[in-house]
Design a protein around this motif. Sequence first.
Motif, PDB file in Angstrom:
ATOM      1  N   THR A 240       5.047  -0.362   1.722  1.00  0.00           N
ATOM      2  CA  THR A 240       4.044  -1.334   2.150  1.00  0.00           C
ATOM      3  C   THR A 240       4.449  -1.948   3.485  1.00  0.00           C
ATOM      4  OG1 THR A 240       3.536  -1.820  -0.158  1.00  0.00           O
ATOM      5  CG2 THR A 240       2.790  -3.426   1.471  1.00  0.00           C
ATOM      6  N   PHE A 241       5.720  -2.260   3.617  1.00  0.00           N
ATOM      7  CA  PHE A 241       6.259  -2.840   4.847  1.00  0.00           C
ATOM      8  C   PHE A 241       6.081  -1.863   6.020  1.00  0.00           C
ATOM      9  CE2 PHE A 241      10.109  -5.751   5.980  1.00  0.00           C
ATOM     10  CZ  PHE A 241       9.453  -6.187   7.112  1.00  0.00           C
ATOM     11  N   VAL A 242       6.399  -0.580   5.790  1.00  0.00           N
ATOM     12  CA  VAL A 242       6.256   0.431   6.846  1.00  0.00           C
ATOM     13  C   VAL A 242       4.796   0.562   7.257  1.00  0.00           C
ATOM     14  CG1 VAL A 242       6.469   2.892   7.384  1.00  0.00           C
ATOM     15  CG2 VAL A 242       8.324   1.716   6.198  1.00  0.00           C
ATOM     16  N   GLY A 243       3.905   0.669   6.279  1.00  0.00           N
ATOM     17  CA  GLY A 243       2.478   0.784   6.587  1.00  0.00           C
ATOM     18  C   GLY A 243       1.957  -0.435   7.323  1.00  0.00           C
ATOM     19  N   PHE A 244       2.408  -1.614   6.909  1.00  0.00           N
ATOM     20  CA  PHE A 244       1.994  -2.853   7.573  1.00  0.00           C
ATOM     21  C   PHE A 244       2.481  -2.880   9.011  1.00  0.00           C
ATOM     22  CE2 PHE A 244       2.814  -7.246   8.844  1.00  0.00           C
ATOM     23  CZ  PHE A 244       1.542  -7.786   8.704  1.00  0.00           C
ATOM     24  N   ARG A 245       3.717  -2.440   9.219  1.00  0.00           N
ATOM     25  CA  ARG A 245       4.267  -2.435  10.576  1.00  0.00           C
ATOM     26  C   ARG A 245       3.502  -1.477  11.489  1.00  0.00           C
ATOM     27  NH1 ARG A 245       7.322  -0.214  14.087  1.00  0.00           N
ATOM     28  NH2 ARG A 245       8.670  -1.358  15.470  1.00  0.00           N
ATOM     29  N   ALA A 246       3.072  -0.351  10.918  1.00  0.00           N
ATOM     30  CA  ALA A 246       2.375   0.652  11.723  1.00  0.00           C
ATOM     31  C   ALA A 246       0.917   0.279  12.001  1.00  0.00           C
ATOM     32  CB  ALA A 246       2.436   2.012  11.025  1.00  0.00           C
ATOM     33  N   PHE A 247       0.204  -0.257  11.007  1.00  0.00           N
ATOM     34  CA  PHE A 247      -1.233  -0.499  11.154  1.00  0.00           C
ATOM     35  C   PHE A 247      -1.712  -1.815  10.553  1.00  0.00           C
ATOM     36  CE2 PHE A 247      -1.272   4.130  11.677  1.00  0.00           C
ATOM     37  CZ  PHE A 247      -2.055   4.226  12.812  1.00  0.00           C
ATOM     38  N   GLY A 248      -0.827  -2.760  10.395  1.00  0.00           N
ATOM     39  CA  GLY A 248      -1.246  -4.057   9.875  1.00  0.00           C
ATOM     40  C   GLY A 248      -1.595  -4.006   8.395  1.00  0.00           C
ATOM     41  N   ILE A 249      -2.475  -4.896   7.967  1.00  0.00           N
ATOM     42  CA  ILE A 249      -2.821  -5.011   6.553  1.00  0.00           C
ATOM     43  C   ILE A 249      -3.411  -3.705   6.023  1.00  0.00           C
ATOM     44  CG2 ILE A 249      -4.355  -6.191   4.914  1.00  0.00           C
ATOM     45  CD1 ILE A 249      -3.913  -8.741   6.588  1.00  0.00           C
ATOM     46  N   ALA A 250      -4.302  -3.080   6.796  1.00  0.00           N
ATOM     47  CA  ALA A 250      -4.907  -1.815   6.358  1.00  0.00           C
ATOM     48  C   ALA A 250      -3.833  -0.743   6.157  1.00  0.00           C
ATOM     49  CB  ALA A 250      -5.945  -1.340   7.366  1.00  0.00           C
ATOM     50  N   GLY A 251      -2.854  -0.682   7.044  1.00  0.00           N
ATOM     51  CA  GLY A 251      -1.776   0.297   6.919  1.00  0.00           C
ATOM     52  C   GLY A 251      -0.928   0.054   5.691  1.00  0.00           C
ATOM     53  N   GLY A 252      -0.620  -1.203   5.414  1.00  0.00           N
ATOM     54  CA  GLY A 252       0.148  -1.531   4.217  1.00  0.00           C
ATOM     55  C   GLY A 252      -0.591  -1.140   2.950  1.00  0.00           C
ATOM     56  N   PHE A 253      -1.888  -1.416   2.928  1.00  0.00           N
ATOM     57  CA  PHE A 253      -2.704  -1.088   1.767  1.00  0.00           C
ATOM     58  C   PHE A 253      -2.800   0.428   1.577  1.00  0.00           C
ATOM     59  CE2 PHE A 253      -6.836  -0.225  -0.222  1.00  0.00           C
ATOM     60  CZ  PHE A 253      -6.687  -0.955  -1.405  1.00  0.00           C
ATOM     61  N   VAL A 254      -3.107   1.157   2.645  1.00  0.00           N
ATOM     62  CA  VAL A 254      -3.252   2.614   2.560  1.00  0.00           C
ATOM     63  C   VAL A 254      -1.928   3.263   2.155  1.00  0.00           C
ATOM     64  CG1 VAL A 254      -3.648   4.712   3.942  1.00  0.00           C
ATOM     65  CG2 VAL A 254      -5.219   2.776   4.121  1.00  0.00           C
ATOM     66  N   ALA A 255      -0.832   2.830   2.756  1.00  0.00           N
ATOM     67  CA  ALA A 255       0.474   3.407   2.428  1.00  0.00           C
ATOM     68  C   ALA A 255       0.818   3.184   0.955  1.00  0.00           C
ATOM     69  CB  ALA A 255       1.556   2.794   3.327  1.00  0.00           C
ATOM     70  N   THR A 256       0.560   1.984   0.458  1.00  0.00           N
ATOM     71  CA  THR A 256       0.879   1.668  -0.936  1.00  0.00           C
ATOM     72  C   THR A 256       0.028   2.496  -1.891  1.00  0.00           C
ATOM     73  OG1 THR A 256       1.493  -0.566  -0.292  1.00  0.00           O
ATOM     74  CG2 THR A 256       1.021  -0.194  -2.621  1.00  0.00           C
ATOM     75  N   ILE A 257      -1.275   2.527  -1.665  1.00  0.00           N
ATOM     76  CA  ILE A 257      -2.168   3.299  -2.541  1.00  0.00           C
ATOM     77  C   ILE A 257      -1.814   4.786  -2.488  1.00  0.00           C
ATOM     78  CG2 ILE A 257      -4.579   4.017  -2.909  1.00  0.00           C
ATOM     79  CD1 ILE A 257      -3.902   1.150  -3.837  1.00  0.00           C
ATOM     80  N   ALA A 258      -1.530   5.296  -1.294  1.00  0.00           N
ATOM     81  CA  ALA A 258      -1.176   6.712  -1.152  1.00  0.00           C
ATOM     82  C   ALA A 258       0.121   7.027  -1.888  1.00  0.00           C
ATOM     83  CB  ALA A 258      -1.057   7.080   0.323  1.00  0.00           C
ATOM     84  N   LEU A 259       1.085   6.118  -1.842  1.00  0.00           N
ATOM     85  CA  LEU A 259       2.365   6.363  -2.511  1.00  0.00           C
ATOM     86  C   LEU A 259       2.202   6.387  -4.024  1.00  0.00           C
ATOM     87  CD1 LEU A 259       5.544   6.546  -2.097  1.00  0.00           C
ATOM     88  CD2 LEU A 259       5.512   4.154  -2.796  1.00  0.00           C
ATOM     89  N   ILE A 260       1.438   5.471  -4.587  1.00  0.00           N
ATOM     90  CA  ILE A 260       1.383   5.369  -6.049  1.00  0.00           C
ATOM     91  C   ILE A 260       0.358   6.303  -6.692  1.00  0.00           C
ATOM     92  CG2 ILE A 260       2.244   3.010  -6.041  1.00  0.00           C
ATOM     93  CD1 ILE A 260      -0.613   2.069  -6.651  1.00  0.00           C
ATOM     94  N   THR A 261      -0.605   6.809  -5.938  1.00  0.00           N
ATOM     95  CA  THR A 261      -1.655   7.654  -6.514  1.00  0.00           C
ATOM     96  C   THR A 261      -1.103   8.904  -7.208  1.00  0.00           C
ATOM     97  OG1 THR A 261      -3.333   6.812  -5.015  1.00  0.00           O
ATOM     98  CG2 THR A 261      -3.751   8.969  -5.994  1.00  0.00           C
ATOM     99  N   PRO A 262      -0.218   9.689  -6.572  1.00  0.00           N
ATOM    100  CA  PRO A 262       0.303  10.867  -7.282  1.00  0.00           C
ATOM    101  C   PRO A 262       1.029  10.497  -8.581  1.00  0.00           C
ATOM    102  CG  PRO A 262       0.829  11.026  -4.960  1.00  0.00           C
ATOM    103  CD  PRO A 262       0.278   9.649  -5.187  1.00  0.00           C
ATOM    104  N   SER A 263       1.776   9.401  -8.561  1.00  0.00           N
ATOM    105  CA  SER A 263       2.505   8.983  -9.762  1.00  0.00           C
ATOM    106  C   SER A 263       1.554   8.609 -10.883  1.00  0.00           C
ATOM    107  CB  SER A 263       3.415   7.796  -9.457  1.00  0.00           C
ATOM    108  OG  SER A 263       4.397   8.168  -8.538  1.00  0.00           O
ATOM    109  N   VAL A 264       0.519   7.873 -10.560  1.00  0.00           N
ATOM    110  CA  VAL A 264      -0.450   7.463 -11.585  1.00  0.00           C
ATOM    111  C   VAL A 264      -1.094   8.696 -12.206  1.00  0.00           C
ATOM    112  CG1 VAL A 264      -2.649   6.280 -11.955  1.00  0.00           C
ATOM    113  CG2 VAL A 264      -0.865   5.188 -10.605  1.00  0.00           C
ATOM    114  N   ILE A 265      -1.506   9.636 -11.369  1.00  0.00           N
ATOM    115  CA  ILE A 265      -2.145  10.857 -11.876  1.00  0.00           C
ATOM    116  C   ILE A 265      -1.164  11.667 -12.724  1.00  0.00           C
ATOM    117  CG2 ILE A 265      -3.137  13.081 -11.194  1.00  0.00           C
ATOM    118  CD1 ILE A 265      -4.317  11.563  -8.733  1.00  0.00           C
TER     119      ILE A 265
END
Length: 183
Positions: free
Chosen positions: A63-88
Motif C-alpha cells: 500500500t505504501f509503495v502504491g501510494f508513493r507511486a500514484f497517491g491514494i489511487a495507487g495505494g488502493f490499486v496496489a492493495t487490491i491487486a496484491l490480495i485478489t489472487p490470495s482471496v481467489i
Amino acid sequence: MTLLNIAYEFLKIGLFAVGGGLAVLPFLNQLAYKYDWLTHDELTNMIAISESMPGPLGVNVVTFVGFRAFGIAGGFVATIALITPSVILITLTSRALQNHRDSRLVANVFTLLRPMSVGLIVGAVLPLILTAISLNSEFNPVAISAFVAFVILVFATDKYKPHPLIFIAIGGIFGILFGEYIG
C-alpha cells in the motif's frame, strides 16, 4: 507507468508470494530495480514503518509503495491487486480441501510449500540486513554492533519470550542514542 502497470505487477506478486507478508519483500526488491517507484533504502524505511503499523506487513508495504507511486489511487490499486489472487486461491483451495482432507497428495503439497516459504523469507531478509548495516556501500560498525546485539537478544530471550514491545522500546532507545552514528 500507469495504474494498470501497478495492478499487473502486484497481481503477479500476490499470485507468487507464498508464505505471508515477508514473502512479498523479494518481489518488492526486484521492483526497486525495475521501476523508479522506490529505492532499496526507501523500501527498508517502508518496511520499518509498516512493521510498526497494525495489519499484515506485506499489505502495508505494498500500500505504501502504491501510494508513493500514484497517491491514494495507487495505494488502493496496489492493495487490491496484491490480495485478489490470495482471496481467489484461498476460496478455491478451501472448497477443494473439504473434499480431500485426508489425501496424501495434499499433505505432500503442503510439505513442499513450507521450505519454499522459508526460502522466500530468507531471500527477503538478507538484502534488508545488508542495507540496514551498510552506509554508502561501506559497513557501519555501530549498525553491525546493533544488529549483533539484536540477534544475541533474540536468541538469549528465546526461553523467556518477552513481549514484542520490549524489542521495539530497546530498538527505539538504541536509535535515539546511536542514530547519528548509523546514518
